[in-house]
Design a protein around this motif. Structure first.
Motif, PDB file in Angstrom:
ATOM      1  N   ASN A  15       0.821  -1.219   0.000  1.00  0.00           N
ATOM      2  CA  ASN A  15       0.000   0.000   0.000  1.00  0.00           C
ATOM      3  C   ASN A  15       0.853   1.265   0.000  1.00  0.00           C
ATOM      4  OD1 ASN A  15      -2.359  -1.566   0.084  1.00  0.00           O
ATOM      5  ND2 ASN A  15      -2.311  -1.644   2.329  1.00  0.00           N
ATOM      6  N   SER A  16       1.799   1.319  -0.909  1.00  0.00           N
ATOM      7  CA  SER A  16       2.663   2.493  -1.094  1.00  0.00           C
ATOM      8  C   SER A  16       3.586   2.761   0.094  1.00  0.00           C
ATOM      9  CB  SER A  16       1.811   3.756  -1.362  1.00  0.00           C
ATOM     10  OG  SER A  16       1.020   3.570  -2.521  1.00  0.00           O
ATOM     11  N   ARG A  17       3.719   1.803   0.971  1.00  0.00           N
ATOM     12  CA  ARG A  17       4.649   1.952   2.098  1.00  0.00           C
ATOM     13  C   ARG A  17       5.691   0.847   2.045  1.00  0.00           C
ATOM     14  NH1 ARG A  17       2.092   3.583   7.771  1.00  0.00           N
ATOM     15  NH2 ARG A  17       4.034   4.756   7.816  1.00  0.00           N
ATOM     16  N   LEU A  18       6.829   1.128   2.659  1.00  0.00           N
ATOM     17  CA  LEU A  18       7.912   0.153   2.724  1.00  0.00           C
ATOM     18  C   LEU A  18       8.069  -0.358   4.147  1.00  0.00           C
ATOM     19  CD1 LEU A  18      10.787   1.592   0.506  1.00  0.00           C
ATOM     20  CD2 LEU A  18       9.623  -0.583   0.191  1.00  0.00           C
ATOM     21  N   LEU A  54       7.945  -3.239  10.473  1.00  0.00           N
ATOM     22  CA  LEU A  54       7.479  -1.869  10.686  1.00  0.00           C
ATOM     23  C   LEU A  54       7.717  -1.051   9.420  1.00  0.00           C
ATOM     24  CD1 LEU A  54       8.743  -0.727  14.223  1.00  0.00           C
ATOM     25  CD2 LEU A  54       6.368  -1.059  13.506  1.00  0.00           C
ATOM     26  N   PRO A  55       6.907  -0.002   9.199  1.00  0.00           N
ATOM     27  CA  PRO A  55       7.160   0.894   8.075  1.00  0.00           C
ATOM     28  C   PRO A  55       8.084   2.042   8.496  1.00  0.00           C
ATOM     29  CG  PRO A  55       5.088   1.463   9.093  1.00  0.00           C
ATOM     30  CD  PRO A  55       5.630   0.302   9.879  1.00  0.00           C
ATOM     31  N   LYS A  58       9.287   8.126   7.622  1.00  0.00           N
ATOM     32  CA  LYS A  58       9.533   9.191   6.662  1.00  0.00           C
ATOM     33  C   LYS A  58       9.441   8.609   5.259  1.00  0.00           C
ATOM     34  CE  LYS A  58      12.896  12.977   6.238  1.00  0.00           C
ATOM     35  NZ  LYS A  58      12.411  13.876   7.283  1.00  0.00           N
ATOM     36  N   GLU A  59       9.024   9.416   4.308  1.00  0.00           N
ATOM     37  CA  GLU A  59       8.961   8.951   2.927  1.00  0.00           C
ATOM     38  C   GLU A  59      10.363   8.701   2.404  1.00  0.00           C
ATOM     39  OE1 GLU A  59       7.328  10.436  -1.459  1.00  0.00           O
ATOM     40  OE2 GLU A  59       6.733  11.506   0.368  1.00  0.00           O
ATOM     41  N   VAL A  60      10.539   7.585   1.717  1.00  0.00           N
ATOM     42  CA  VAL A  60      11.850   7.267   1.167  1.00  0.00           C
ATOM     43  C   VAL A  60      11.727   7.028  -0.333  1.00  0.00           C
ATOM     44  CG1 VAL A  60      12.577   6.198   3.341  1.00  0.00           C
ATOM     45  CG2 VAL A  60      11.678   4.762   1.511  1.00  0.00           C
TER      46      VAL A  60
END
Length: 372
Positions: A15-18, A54-55, A58-60
């Protein structure tokens, strides 16, 4: 600041997260908290995130690379074909970065160690999360990474963070640590007395490298010497069935309990209630469970691996195992008969561990990221 992370840790897209392994992400969230942009070079894993992931907070910008290893002829050939892309992605991230951060040891970290030579003017850090002891038995690739990182002609403008204090190191090698608890977590702890049941704790993967069977045999020896012992093993792994068989065969079902994987809160409670943590491990970097146990006044009993002797001040803050069952059980038995000495070790262990909080950890990270 553009901050480039070069790591072998597998990441999961969801879902657009890492997502990645939780302890690693918790640490990296502290590293990237005060930077402007994050470039992440890492492989992916075809998994669904679960409780151990865990995600990033911060956006990476994810610069994906193919996973690889060099175990077996087929894997070596496959890695050879992947090498141009691997090196190209790592080079691109380093060229854009204002600060390069390598996670070592590992296969990606090895490539990062080599490529960073081309960027002598860029500020760098390397977190070497393995055993820095040059006398220990390790794969050649690990020794090669240590050699490159220690070579101040090839590796410039870099601080290499290693676990423990080691003699005769180059000027870029910095003793470091890993933290679990914050200043707010510090609370009064009643040190255990040696009256009644003596509680031992093993926390870690039930794998041969951690030697959980030795912990059970140590407890068994102490029971045979007449001590009222209980051993709880927190964790799971491939050795669980073998350990269960040993427990049943030797009629240890009451004093030895396999608790499986537990929450962080349950483990903390176990630290607070246990007299000793037993870690007979063959290999460690920074043995987090040792530092955590010490934080709560639980005396560590550990093998002489990596930086453990330094952590335990060569025995004043715990017990160093000789990996001789009779001798080790005798050493613990002698301590059980000396309550003041036990209390002294527990107090020293707690005082030492409580210096290394997340707050201190974060302040140290900030100091590494300051522009020179």
């Amino acid at each position: 600041m553009k901050f480039a992370i070069i790591t072998h840790v597998p990441h999961i897209k969801e879902n657009s997260r890492l997502y990645a392994y939780a302890p690693y992400v918790r640490e990296m969230n502290l590293w990237i908290e005060n930077v402007d942009e994050v470039l992440l070079v890492a492989p992916t894993a075809d998994l669904q995130p679960n409780a151990i992931h865990l995600p990033y907070e911060k956006e990476v910008r994810f610069m994906e690379i193919p996973g690889f290893n060099a175990i077996g002829l087929k894997a070596k050939i496959s890695a050879l074909f992947k090498m141009p892309k691997l090196i190209a992605v790592i080079y691109k991230a380093m060229r854009e970065a204002d600060h390069i951060h390598l996670r070592c040891p590992g296969n990606v970290g090895l490539l990062g160690c080599i490529v960073q030579i081309l960027f002598p003017k860029i500020s760098k850090t390397a977190k070497y999360a393995g055993n820095w002891d040059s006398e220990s038995q390790q794969p050649f690739s690990y020794k090669f990474q240590r050699w490159i990182l220690s070579n101040t002609f090839l590796t410039r403008n870099m601080q290499v963070l290693v676990y423990g204090n080691w003699p005769n190191q180059t000027k870029n090698i910095r003793p470091f640590f890993t933290a679990t608890y914050s200043e707010q977590d510090k609370k009064d702890v009643s040190l255990r007395t040696l009256d009644g049941k003596i509680k031992l704790l093993f926390a870690g993967t039930l794998a041969q490298g951690k030697r959980p069977l030795y912990a059970i045999q140590l407890a068994e020896n102490l029971i045979n010497k007449g001590f009222d012992i209980q051993l709880e093993l927190f964790g799971d792994g491939p050795e669980r069935d073998r350990l269960q068989e040993y427990i049943i065969k030797n009629n240890l079902q009451n004093p030895v309990l396999l608790k499986g994987n537990q929450t962080k809160e349950s483990l903390q409670q176990a630290y607070e209630e246990s007299h000793f943590l037993v870690l007979p491990s063959k290999s460690e970097g920074w043995p987090k469970v040792v530092a955590e146990a010490m934080f709560w006044g639980c005396v560590p009993v550990s093998s002489r691996v990596s930086c453990v002797p330094d952590m335990l001040d060569y025995g004043t803050r715990g017990v160093l195992l000789e990996m001789n069952l009779e001798q080790d059980s005798e050493n613990i038995a002698a301590l059980l008969k000396a309550p003041e000495e036990y209390k002294n070790k527990a107090e020293k262990a707690m005082l030492w561990s409580r210096r290394y909080t997340l707050d201190y950890f974060e302040s140290e990270i900030k100091s590494f990221l300051k522009n020179k």
